[in-house]
Design a protein around this motif. Structure first.
Motif, PDB file in Angstrom:
ATOM      1  N   GLU A   6      -8.152  38.118  70.630  1.00 27.78           N
ATOM      2  CA  GLU A   6      -7.695  37.972  69.188  1.00 27.78           C
ATOM      3  C   GLU A   6      -6.144  38.793  69.321  1.00 27.78           C
ATOM      4  O   GLU A   6      -5.890  39.557  69.106  1.00 27.78           O
ATOM      5  N   TRP A  62      -1.821  43.478  62.663  1.00 31.80           N
ATOM      6  CA  TRP A  62      -1.299  42.274  62.140  1.00 31.80           C
ATOM      7  C   TRP A  62      -0.339  42.393  61.172  1.00 31.80           C
ATOM      8  O   TRP A  62      -0.056  41.808  60.350  1.00 31.80           O
ATOM      9  N   HIS A 101      -3.369  29.800  64.246  1.00 29.69           N
ATOM     10  CA  HIS A 101      -3.414  31.084  64.247  1.00 29.69           C
ATOM     11  C   HIS A 101      -2.207  31.874  65.267  1.00 29.69           C
ATOM     12  O   HIS A 101      -2.114  33.010  65.103  1.00 29.69           O
ATOM     13  N   ASP A 115      -3.826  37.716  67.150  1.00 32.30           N
ATOM     14  CA  ASP A 115      -3.060  37.871  65.843  1.00 32.30           C
ATOM     15  C   ASP A 115      -3.584  39.227  65.051  1.00 32.30           C
ATOM     16  O   ASP A 115      -3.209  39.266  64.029  1.00 32.30           O
ATOM     17  N   GLU A 116      -4.487  39.925  65.684  1.00 31.57           N
ATOM     18  CA  GLU A 116      -5.206  41.086  64.813  1.00 31.57           C
ATOM     19  C   GLU A 116      -5.119  42.017  65.952  1.00 31.57           C
ATOM     20  O   GLU A 116      -5.459  43.212  65.721  1.00 31.57           O
ATOM     21  N   TRP A 175       1.221  39.037  60.428  1.00 28.28           N
ATOM     22  CA  TRP A 175       0.371  38.144  59.801  1.00 28.28           C
ATOM     23  C   TRP A 175       0.318  38.459  58.436  1.00 28.28           C
ATOM     24  O   TRP A 175       0.440  37.584  57.362  1.00 28.28           O
ATOM     25  N   LYS A 191       2.274  34.842  63.425  1.00 32.70           N
ATOM     26  CA  LYS A 191       1.120  35.699  63.065  1.00 32.70           C
ATOM     27  C   LYS A 191       0.633  36.554  63.989  1.00 32.70           C
ATOM     28  O   LYS A 191      -0.069  37.422  63.499  1.00 32.70           O
ATOM     29  N   PHE A 192       1.151  36.259  65.288  1.00 35.11           N
ATOM     30  CA  PHE A 192       0.488  37.291  66.366  1.00 35.11           C
ATOM     31  C   PHE A 192       1.501  38.302  66.453  1.00 35.11           C
ATOM     32  O   PHE A 192       2.532  38.695  66.520  1.00 35.11           O
ATOM     33  N   ASP A 193       1.002  39.558  67.273  1.00 38.24           N
ATOM     34  CA  ASP A 193       1.669  40.719  67.237  1.00 38.24           C
ATOM     35  C   ASP A 193       1.585  40.880  68.827  1.00 38.24           C
ATOM     36  O   ASP A 193       2.481  41.786  69.365  1.00 38.24           O
TER      37      ASP A 193
END
Length: 356
Positions: free
Chosen positions: A352, A310, A55, A354-355, A313, A69-71
């Motif tokens: 979370e 994301w 993730h 990554d979203e 991602w 993938k993460f912001d």
């Protein structure tokens, strides 16, 4: 991480609440603030069965610049175990490291944070309950993955028992075409043991579980299987929440019969609106959902979220797609909840990154 302002804001808002009309009396989910807890991050070297960067990046090499993938970058100063990435050192000269959810100290720290908020504003409630997400679609065919899920669940149980927030299990049926035959088996084999914990959430004297994904067009469409799952879980003495699509009230398909068999509905709201005006515009939906569920004698758990992104991602995704607006966006959603006298809510998500 010390009482982030957005968390303080939402908790202050809830602290003003008076127990109001609900189909059930106050318990561990009714009349309470619940947060979703993914627990899905992994790192190479974390001694887990997967032993991979999960993730943070697509299960491949360690994350590094333009390969992630993460912001959002987490504050890792309170973790005792972190893992070296390929990024340059941080601005303060410290190495750029990330955590693994497989480390029990990571989860313990998160549950300590859920509790610690009360230290800073003593007149308000802290985070009451955490819903542990469980993506069990591949667990039966992959023993290593099953062990990963179960070990993280044990970490959550230990963290909840140590620090006070309650927890319950929320299965996500995304991509799980066999959920109708495997979900109850997963409960009997892996989850039932957790319900004996003093920290496991109870509502109406029953252990709480949730199944997320009912009524979404891009999720499994087995309505008969869904009805059977709900019936079997209730036969086991459980209080069953359903994570359902936003437009559940206007659904004329067979899903409409599924919704009415649940003890609590949690209509999904993430990504359905953005900005403070969008949050204000969503208020009539909350009001209509709440009114209709009261008529059906079903409990209501609206979903609130801080923002969404994301961009690292999903290819070509809009960066900072739904801005947080310095907490104002989520604050407006909590104002809606208070103004409508809705006693319960669910925040997506606590961890979370990554979203966004």
């Amino acid at each position: 991480m010390k009482a982030p302002s957005a968390v303080i804001a939402l908790i202050v808002c809830l602290s003003a609440a008076t127990p109001l009309l609900a189909s059930s009396a106050v318990g561990d989910v009714v009349g309470k603030l619940t947060v979703g807890y993914q627990g899905w991050f992994g790192a190479k070297g974390d001694k887990s069965p997967r032993d991979a960067w999960i993730h943070w990046v697509d299960h491949s090499d360690h994350p590094y610049k333009d390969h992630q993938k993460f912001d959002i970058w987490p504050d890792v100063r309170e973790y005792t175990h972190t893992y070296q990435t390929g990024y340059a050192n941080l601005g303060n000269g410290q190495p750029a490291t990330l955590f693994s959810s497989y480390d029990n100290q990571t989860v313990d720290t998160h549950f300590k944070w859920m509790h610690e908020v009360n230290i800073y504003i003593t007149i308000c409630n802290n985070i009451d309950t955490a819903a542990l997400q469980r993506f069990a679609g591949d667990a039966k065919k992959d023993p290593g993955y099953a062990k990963w899920l179960n070990d993280i669940a044990d970490n959550v149980r230990a963290g909840a028992e140590a620090h006070g927030p309650k927890f319950y299990v929320m299965w996500d049926i995304s991509g799980w075409n066999n959920f109708a035959t495997e979900l109850v088996e997963d409960y009997d084999t892996n989850i039932k043991r957790l319900t004996t914990s003093k920290a496991y959430a109870q509502q109406n004297g029953k252990p709480v579980v949730c199944v997320w994904g009912f009524g979404f067009n891009d999720r499994p469409q087995d309505t008969k299987g869904a009805l059977n799952v709900i019936e079997q879980l209730k036969q086991r003495g459980l209080y069953v929440i359903g994570g359902v699509d936003t437009q559940w009230r206007s659904d004329t398909s067979a899903w409409k019969d599924v919704f009415t068999k649940l003890d609590m509905l949690q209509p999904w709201a993430v990504g359905r609106f953005g900005g403070v005006p969008g949050a204000e515009g969503y208020k009539p939906t909350l009001e209509a959902d709440y009114k209709h569920l009261n008529e059906l004698k079903i409990d209501y758990q609206p979903v609130l979220f801080a923002g969404f992104s994301w961009g690292n991602w999903v290819p070509k995704a809009v960066r900072n797609q739904i801005p947080r607006e310095h907490g104002d966006f989520m604050w407006r959603q909590f104002v809606n909840v208070r103004e409508l006298d809705i006693p319960s809510c669910y925040v997506a998500m606590f961890d979370e990154y990554d979203e966004g």
